[in-house]
Design an enzyme around this catalytic site. Structure first.
Site, PDB file in Angstrom:
ATOM      1  N   CYS A  78       0.840  -1.215   0.000  1.00  0.00           N
ATOM      2  CA  CYS A  78       0.000   0.000   0.000  1.00  0.00           C
ATOM      3  C   CYS A  78       0.866   1.252   0.000  1.00  0.00           C
ATOM      4  CB  CYS A  78      -0.911  -0.062   1.227  1.00  0.00           C
ATOM      5  SG  CYS A  78      -1.658   1.500   1.712  1.00  0.00           S
ATOM      6  N   CYS A  81       0.214   3.880   2.583  1.00  0.00           N
ATOM      7  CA  CYS A  81       0.643   3.391   3.900  1.00  0.00           C
ATOM      8  C   CYS A  81       2.130   3.688   4.110  1.00  0.00           C
ATOM      9  CB  CYS A  81       0.410   1.887   4.033  1.00  0.00           C
ATOM     10  SG  CYS A  81      -1.314   1.392   3.966  1.00  0.00           S
TER      11      CYS A  81
END
Ligand SMILES: [Zn+2]
Length: 152
Positions: A78, A81
């Site tokens: 991600c 993230c």
């Protein structure tokens, strides 16, 4: 700032900055400053994100922590993230002694993540006394995450 602390069912592993000994801070005592078991130097407060590596450790932490707990749900694939990681670490440092900041890898810790209604990551949950009091998601600078935590 990307440094993470390890944990287990009994507490957070905090290296002594003076002698390097790994000290375990029991979850019930995370709001207090500890002392190194080897050199007796004062240990710093927990000021970095703590990696959660088992459902048992997570359950122990949320049931025993006297501090509010901010959870960062993330995964290695991600992109947002990854961008969020240093902001989360900055928030953890700025709120040392005020809240615990923990990281849950949603791929590796599906049993923990399944306890929350997560629709996209990064996602965040605030827990007080073992209960979820707020949830939010998406990249946010440390200051915004701290403001969300403090007003929730
Ligand atoms: Zn020491």
């Amino acid at each position: 700032m990307s440094h993470h602390l390890e944990s287990d069912e009994r507490g957070i592993i905090l290296p002594c900055p003076t002698c390097g000994t790994a000290n375990r801070i029991a979850y019930a005592k995370v709001s207090q400053q500890g002392r190194c078991g080897t050199c007796k130097a004062d240990l710093p407060l927990v000021a970095a994100p703590v990696e959660m590596t088992s459902p048992a450790a997570f359950a122990a932490l949320i049931s025993q922590s006297p501090l509010p707990v901010v959870i960062d749900f993330w995964a290695a694939w991600c992109g947002p993230c990854q961008m969020m990681a240093p902001e989360f670490a900055k928030a953890a440092a700025q709120a040392a002694g005020e809240a615990l900041f923990i990281k849950v890898n949603t791929d590796e810790q599906q049993q923990i993540a399944s306890q929350f209604r997560i629709q996209g990551i990064p996602a965040f949950a605030l827990m007080c006394n073992g209960k979820v009091t707020a949830q939010t998601s998406g990249f946010q600078p440390a200051a915004r995450l701290l403001a969300w935590m403090r007003q929730s």
